[in-house]
Design a protein around this motif. Structure first.
Motif, PDB file in Angstrom:
ATOM      1  N   GLY A   1      16.216  40.973 -72.960  1.00  0.00           N
ATOM      2  CA  GLY A   1      15.295  39.719 -72.702  1.00  0.00           C
ATOM      3  C   GLY A   1      16.060  38.960 -71.599  1.00  0.00           C
ATOM      4  N   ASN A   2      15.362  37.637 -71.553  1.00  0.00           N
ATOM      5  CA  ASN A   2      16.193  37.147 -70.444  1.00  0.00           C
ATOM      6  C   ASN A   2      17.083  36.085 -70.952  1.00  0.00           C
ATOM      7  OD1 ASN A   2      13.656  37.664 -68.603  1.00  0.00           O
ATOM      8  ND2 ASN A   2      12.614  36.107 -69.526  1.00  0.00           N
ATOM      9  N   VAL A   3      18.070  35.689 -70.172  1.00  0.00           N
ATOM     10  CA  VAL A   3      19.198  34.933 -70.243  1.00  0.00           C
ATOM     11  C   VAL A   3      19.337  33.568 -69.384  1.00  0.00           C
ATOM     12  CG1 VAL A   3      21.679  34.575 -70.430  1.00  0.00           C
ATOM     13  CG2 VAL A   3      20.673  37.007 -71.102  1.00  0.00           C
ATOM     14  N   ILE A   4      19.224  32.434 -70.141  1.00  0.00           N
ATOM     15  CA  ILE A   4      19.175  31.025 -69.535  1.00  0.00           C
ATOM     16  C   ILE A   4      20.493  30.349 -70.036  1.00  0.00           C
ATOM     17  CG2 ILE A   4      17.837  30.228 -70.820  1.00  0.00           C
ATOM     18  CD1 ILE A   4      16.920  28.244 -68.475  1.00  0.00           C
ATOM     19  N   TYR A   5      21.314  29.987 -68.945  1.00  0.00           N
ATOM     20  CA  TYR A   5      22.661  29.057 -69.474  1.00  0.00           C
ATOM     21  C   TYR A   5      22.827  28.072 -68.677  1.00  0.00           C
ATOM     22  CZ  TYR A   5      24.699  31.427 -65.425  1.00  0.00           C
ATOM     23  OH  TYR A   5      24.978  31.723 -64.057  1.00  0.00           O
ATOM     24  N   GLY A   6      23.818  27.187 -68.900  1.00  0.00           N
ATOM     25  CA  GLY A   6      24.049  25.822 -68.241  1.00  0.00           C
ATOM     26  C   GLY A   6      25.249  25.664 -67.976  1.00  0.00           C
ATOM     27  N   ASP A   7      26.355  26.421 -68.139  1.00  0.00           N
ATOM     28  CA  ASP A   7      27.632  26.284 -67.798  1.00  0.00           C
ATOM     29  C   ASP A   7      28.359  27.471 -67.040  1.00  0.00           C
ATOM     30  OD1 ASP A   7      30.224  25.461 -67.412  1.00  0.00           O
ATOM     31  OD2 ASP A   7      30.627  25.051 -69.725  1.00  0.00           O
ATOM     32  N   ASP A   8      28.584  28.474 -67.705  1.00  0.00           N
ATOM     33  CA  ASP A   8      29.140  29.777 -67.189  1.00  0.00           C
ATOM     34  C   ASP A   8      28.648  30.883 -67.873  1.00  0.00           C
ATOM     35  OD1 ASP A   8      30.640  31.118 -65.445  1.00  0.00           O
ATOM     36  OD2 ASP A   8      32.472  31.044 -66.606  1.00  0.00           O
ATOM     37  N   LEU A   9      28.716  31.826 -67.037  1.00  0.00           N
ATOM     38  CA  LEU A   9      28.185  33.037 -67.940  1.00  0.00           C
ATOM     39  C   LEU A   9      29.149  34.220 -67.261  1.00  0.00           C
ATOM     40  CD1 LEU A   9      26.371  34.982 -69.459  1.00  0.00           C
ATOM     41  CD2 LEU A   9      24.720  35.102 -67.634  1.00  0.00           C
TER      42      LEU A   9
ATOM     43  N   THR B   1      18.271  43.221 -69.671  1.00  0.00           N
ATOM     44  CA  THR B   1      17.130  43.800 -69.335  1.00  0.00           C
ATOM     45  C   THR B   1      16.402  42.666 -68.591  1.00  0.00           C
ATOM     46  OG1 THR B   1      15.882  43.530 -71.381  1.00  0.00           O
ATOM     47  CG2 THR B   1      17.223  45.687 -71.050  1.00  0.00           C
ATOM     48  N   GLY B   2      16.347  41.606 -68.777  1.00  0.00           N
ATOM     49  CA  GLY B   2      15.761  40.561 -68.125  1.00  0.00           C
ATOM     50  C   GLY B   2      16.138  39.910 -67.266  1.00  0.00           C
ATOM     51  N   THR B   3      15.744  38.610 -66.891  1.00  0.00           N
ATOM     52  CA  THR B   3      16.274  38.006 -65.854  1.00  0.00           C
ATOM     53  C   THR B   3      17.511  36.797 -66.575  1.00  0.00           C
ATOM     54  OG1 THR B   3      14.986  36.000 -66.389  1.00  0.00           O
ATOM     55  CG2 THR B   3      14.055  37.534 -64.788  1.00  0.00           C
ATOM     56  N   VAL B   4      18.301  36.658 -65.284  1.00  0.00           N
ATOM     57  CA  VAL B   4      19.526  35.732 -65.918  1.00  0.00           C
ATOM     58  C   VAL B   4      19.257  34.382 -64.689  1.00  0.00           C
ATOM     59  CG1 VAL B   4      21.940  35.381 -65.725  1.00  0.00           C
ATOM     60  CG2 VAL B   4      21.210  37.719 -66.259  1.00  0.00           C
ATOM     61  N   THR B   5      19.452  33.154 -65.267  1.00  0.00           N
ATOM     62  CA  THR B   5      19.110  32.078 -64.858  1.00  0.00           C
ATOM     63  C   THR B   5      20.074  31.152 -65.318  1.00  0.00           C
ATOM     64  OG1 THR B   5      16.710  32.297 -64.797  1.00  0.00           O
ATOM     65  CG2 THR B   5      17.480  30.185 -64.283  1.00  0.00           C
ATOM     66  N   GLU B   6      20.483  30.490 -64.155  1.00  0.00           N
ATOM     67  CA  GLU B   6      21.718  29.223 -64.463  1.00  0.00           C
ATOM     68  C   GLU B   6      20.704  27.823 -64.100  1.00  0.00           C
ATOM     69  OE1 GLU B   6      25.600  27.090 -62.855  1.00  0.00           O
ATOM     70  OE2 GLU B   6      24.800  28.858 -61.843  1.00  0.00           O
ATOM     71  N   ASP B   7      20.946  27.081 -65.394  1.00  0.00           N
ATOM     72  CA  ASP B   7      20.110  25.759 -65.322  1.00  0.00           C
ATOM     73  C   ASP B   7      21.076  24.717 -65.758  1.00  0.00           C
ATOM     74  OD1 ASP B   7      18.484  23.616 -65.341  1.00  0.00           O
ATOM     75  OD2 ASP B   7      16.797  24.419 -66.553  1.00  0.00           O
ATOM     76  N   SER B   8      21.462  23.900 -65.130  1.00  0.00           N
ATOM     77  CA  SER B   8      22.758  22.952 -65.311  1.00  0.00           C
ATOM     78  C   SER B   8      22.137  21.846 -65.923  1.00  0.00           C
ATOM     79  CB  SER B   8      23.547  22.543 -64.145  1.00  0.00           C
ATOM     80  OG  SER B   8      22.577  21.757 -63.289  1.00  0.00           O
ATOM     81  N   SER B   9      20.690  21.610 -66.109  1.00  0.00           N
ATOM     82  CA  SER B   9      20.004  20.474 -66.719  1.00  0.00           C
ATOM     83  C   SER B   9      19.665  20.707 -68.082  1.00  0.00           C
ATOM     84  CB  SER B   9      18.953  20.334 -65.892  1.00  0.00           C
ATOM     85  OG  SER B   9      17.845  21.214 -66.173  1.00  0.00           O
TER      86      SER B   9
END
Length: 211
Positions: A144-152, A160-168
């Motif tokens: 699946g997808n991964v979304i994170y706000g700090d560090d990865l 398998t999915g998308t990786v998105t950084e979102d500091s908000s």
């Protein structure tokens, strides 16, 4: 004017100049000490206000509907926090004051807006984190997808999915675990420990779901 009179005048002038310099140095020293004390007390008041915010968050976790925070003395001062409600949202205004028990010489306010609403795209992600995510090693697969706000820290090949950084994105003030469990049950993704292994409580399968 005789020589003795001239010497007395010079001595008097020297004394006047030294006195003026001494007063100026003394005033500067007092002023710098006062500024240093103001800085220290302002910093203390800020961290006291932070303590009030943390106390309010703890109270909200225990009782989101009727949480309150009493004025509390801590260290050199005290903090107080007011919690106001607007629908499902909460506003925390925390005040730190130094010293405690009297007229404050320094006061700092912190305002925090809190919402327990789960973001619309929350369940679209296998991992949703406002903080740091550390996926060690290579013996894992994130379906699946991964979304994170700090560090990865991760291996791209294992997601398998998308990786998105979102500091908000921010931590959830209150998480509805029953809602998550109901969704997991509908997707047949609920597992329970059974003799040191994970078993799907709906299907009885020992195989993890692929999506």
């Amino acid at each position: 004017m005789d020589r003795k009179g001239a010497v007395l005048i010079y001595i008097f002038l020297v004394i006047v100049v030294l006195t003026i310099l001494g007063v100026a140095i003394f005033n500067k020293s007092v002023s710098e000490r006062s500024l240093a004390q103001q800085y220290v007390e302002s910093t203390q008041a800020f961290w006291l206000a932070e303590a009030g915010v943390n106390q309010a968050l703890s109270a909200l976790r225990n009782d989101y509907d009727t949480a309150s925070v009493s004025a509390t003395e801590l260290g050199a001062g005290e903090f107080s926090a007011q919690i106001s409600a607007s629908g499902s949202d909460r506003t925390v205004v925390s005040t730190g004051e130094v010293p405690s028990g009297g007229t404050a010489r320094s006061s700092r306010d912190i305002q925090v807006e809190i919402s327990k609403d789960i973001p619309a795209n929350f369940y679209d992600n296998a991992i949703y984190s406002a903080g740091e995510v550390d996926l060690n090693g290579n013996s894992y697969t994130v379906n699946g997808n991964v979304i994170y706000g700090d560090d990865l820290d991760y291996s791209q090949n294992n997601i398998t999915g998308t990786v998105t950084e979102d500091s908000s994105i921010t931590p959830l003030a209150r998480f509805d675990f029953q809602e998550l469990r109901d969704l997991s049950s509908a997707q047949q993704n609920v597992y329970v420990p059974d003799h040191n292994k994970l078993v799907n409580e709906i299907t009885g399968s020992e195989v993890f779901p692929s999506s």
